[in-house]
Design an enzyme around this catalytic site. Sequence first.
Site, PDB file in Angstrom:
ATOM      1  NE  ARG A   1      -4.209  -1.812   1.804  1.00  0.00           N
ATOM      2  CZ  ARG A   1      -5.106  -2.268   2.656  1.00  0.00           C
ATOM      3  NH1 ARG A   1      -4.920  -2.127   3.960  1.00  0.00           N
ATOM      4  NH2 ARG A   1      -6.206  -2.851   2.231  1.00  0.00           N
TER       5      ARG A   1
ATOM      6  N   GLY B   1      -9.386 -10.337  -1.422  1.00  0.00           N
ATOM      7  CA  GLY B   1      -8.223 -10.707  -0.613  1.00  0.00           C
ATOM      8  C   GLY B   1      -7.665 -12.062  -0.981  1.00  0.00           C
TER       9      GLY B   1
ATOM     10  CE  LYS C   1     -20.175 -20.055   5.206  1.00  0.00           C
ATOM     11  NZ  LYS C   1     -20.580 -19.548   6.516  1.00  0.00           N
TER      12      LYS C   1
ATOM     13  N   GLY D   1     -12.855  -4.581   0.237  1.00  0.00           N
ATOM     14  CA  GLY D   1     -14.262  -4.188   0.361  1.00  0.00           C
ATOM     15  C   GLY D   1     -14.743  -3.277  -0.748  1.00  0.00           C
TER      16      GLY D   1
HETATM   17  P1  ADP Z   1     -12.053 -13.375  -1.820  1.00  0.00           P
HETATM   18  O1  ADP Z   1     -11.343 -13.050  -0.512  1.00  0.00           O
HETATM   19  O2  ADP Z   1     -11.108 -13.359  -2.992  1.00  0.00           O
HETATM   20  O3  ADP Z   1     -13.271 -12.513  -2.044  1.00  0.00           O
HETATM   21  P2  ADP Z   1     -13.534 -15.545  -0.582  1.00  0.00           P
HETATM   22  O4  ADP Z   1     -13.135 -15.026   0.766  1.00  0.00           O
HETATM   23  O5  ADP Z   1     -14.946 -15.393  -0.982  1.00  0.00           O
HETATM   24  O6  ADP Z   1     -12.569 -14.902  -1.708  1.00  0.00           O
HETATM   25  O7  ADP Z   1     -13.238 -17.097  -0.675  1.00  0.00           O
HETATM   26  C1  ADP Z   1     -11.975 -17.677  -0.467  1.00  0.00           C
HETATM   27  C2  ADP Z   1     -12.082 -18.955   0.289  1.00  0.00           C
HETATM   28  O8  ADP Z   1     -12.952 -19.893  -0.329  1.00  0.00           O
HETATM   29  C3  ADP Z   1     -10.731 -19.645   0.356  1.00  0.00           C
HETATM   30  O9  ADP Z   1     -10.308 -19.672   1.699  1.00  0.00           O
HETATM   31  C4  ADP Z   1     -10.991 -21.057  -0.169  1.00  0.00           C
HETATM   32  O10 ADP Z   1     -10.315 -22.057   0.550  1.00  0.00           O
HETATM   33  C5  ADP Z   1     -12.480 -21.185  -0.018  1.00  0.00           C
HETATM   34  N1  ADP Z   1     -13.024 -22.208  -0.915  1.00  0.00           N
HETATM   35  C6  ADP Z   1     -12.980 -22.265  -2.248  1.00  0.00           C
HETATM   36  N2  ADP Z   1     -13.544 -23.385  -2.726  1.00  0.00           N
HETATM   37  C7  ADP Z   1     -13.973 -24.087  -1.676  1.00  0.00           C
HETATM   38  C8  ADP Z   1     -14.649 -25.346  -1.513  1.00  0.00           C
HETATM   39  N3  ADP Z   1     -14.974 -26.099  -2.579  1.00  0.00           N
HETATM   40  N4  ADP Z   1     -14.932 -25.753  -0.266  1.00  0.00           N
HETATM   41  C9  ADP Z   1     -14.592 -24.996   0.796  1.00  0.00           C
HETATM   42  N5  ADP Z   1     -13.956 -23.795   0.720  1.00  0.00           N
HETATM   43  C10 ADP Z   1     -13.649 -23.352  -0.511  1.00  0.00           C
END
Ligand code: ADP
Length: 399
Positions: free
Chosen positions: A38, A357, A199, A380
């Site tokens: 940053r 992230g 999720k 965010g």
């Molecule tokens: P970002 O931070 O890029 O927005 P998220 O926080 O939404 O991404 O999601 C990242 C997480 O999703 C990772 O920790 C990864 O391990 C988890 N993940 C991805 N696929 C699966 C899966 N099939 N089952 C459980 N967790 C998963």
Amino acid sequence: MTHFKTLDDLGDISGKRALVRVDLNVPMADGAVTDDTRLRATLPTVTELADRGAIVLLLAHFGRPNGVQRPDMSLSLVTRAYGEVLGRPVRFIEDCQGEGAQAAVATMGPSDIGILENTRFHPGEEKNDPALATAMAELGDFYVNDAFSAAHRAHASTEGITHLLPSYAGRAMEKELNALEAALGNPERPVAAVVGGAKVSTKLDVLQNLVAKVDHLIIGGGMANTFLAARGIDVGKSLCEHDLKDTALAILDAADRANCTVHLPYDVVVAKEFAANPPSLRIVNVHEVAADEMILDVGPAAVEALADALKTCRTLVWNGPLGAFETVPFDRATVQLAQTAAALTQGGSLVSVAGGGDTVAALNHAGVADDFTFVSTAGGAFLEWMEGKELPGVAALER
Ligand code: ADP
Ligand code: MG
């Protein structure tokens, strides 16, 4: 089309005081900055303004002091590291407003650079209190916002102040806004979006916004399980939000109506335990997941089909990994599709923009973050932009 003023619209600024909102909210351990990404992101704007003779005053928050002065959240802790990254002397000013700050600024000359104390030491910052914005504005002749990552909040230093001083986008902000405009504002078609991660519930607004805007929606990660379950597929012990099946079906319907092709995996990588290289690892058709198995990644046949789909696209926006990429071999689909996107980008056929992230971590893991057109570290703010929301700090620059 976005319209905002940039540093190119500034005339002679020699001796003028520039109030520059930046993101200095760096991680620290034992008094040392552990990741200076940053800090480095501010360099183009800060060096340009200083080289053009402005008195450069940095406005930033640090941590969550909730409106009180906390010595452990003082920006004085970042000043030395910032000076080292910048390669120039940087002074620290003990408030971001008021007579003490005014007196300190009065001693500064052209090309001097100072960091003002944490804006969030004042309760008015997060309340967007006009009195605080006015007191901050008195320190400057013009305002530059170079902190896209803070632009989703209407705070005194990101929004309120723009009503009081001529306001401009800094170079990092300009680059980010241009990249986002190219990805979703006014993109070259066809457009693909990858939405992955854990999720559905955390990305409902993202999915709803994207189905109306993109030609291909690639759903992976844990959230794909919810969509598969909604279509009647038994996903065993997989992470799955069964209560969101109706929502998932509604998103699939909306995609149909909008002529958006939704890609769900048709083969998957499963295991009985979530561990590195588990002995129970299998690659199966989605209809063959056993009751005691978990889907942990998109399968190789599906990844190949996704790569083929990307080859027909001109624009890609990506948020969320396709699998549980932190644990081998469940990083494979993410790495392979990321490498395909990177190669297409380098070959000139694809504009690729990614953010989030874990997404940034996954692209670094795949070794391709530098080969994407743009990777946003804004967290965010990037997600709210993917949700189609107006960001107050950006809207303020567009007024
Ligand atoms: P970002 O931070 O890029 O927005 P998220 O926080 O939404 O991404 O999601 C990242 C997480 O999703 C990772 O920790 C990864 O391990 C988890 N993940 C991805 N696929 C699966 C899966 N099939 N089952 C459980 N967790 C998963
Ligand atoms: Mg995350």
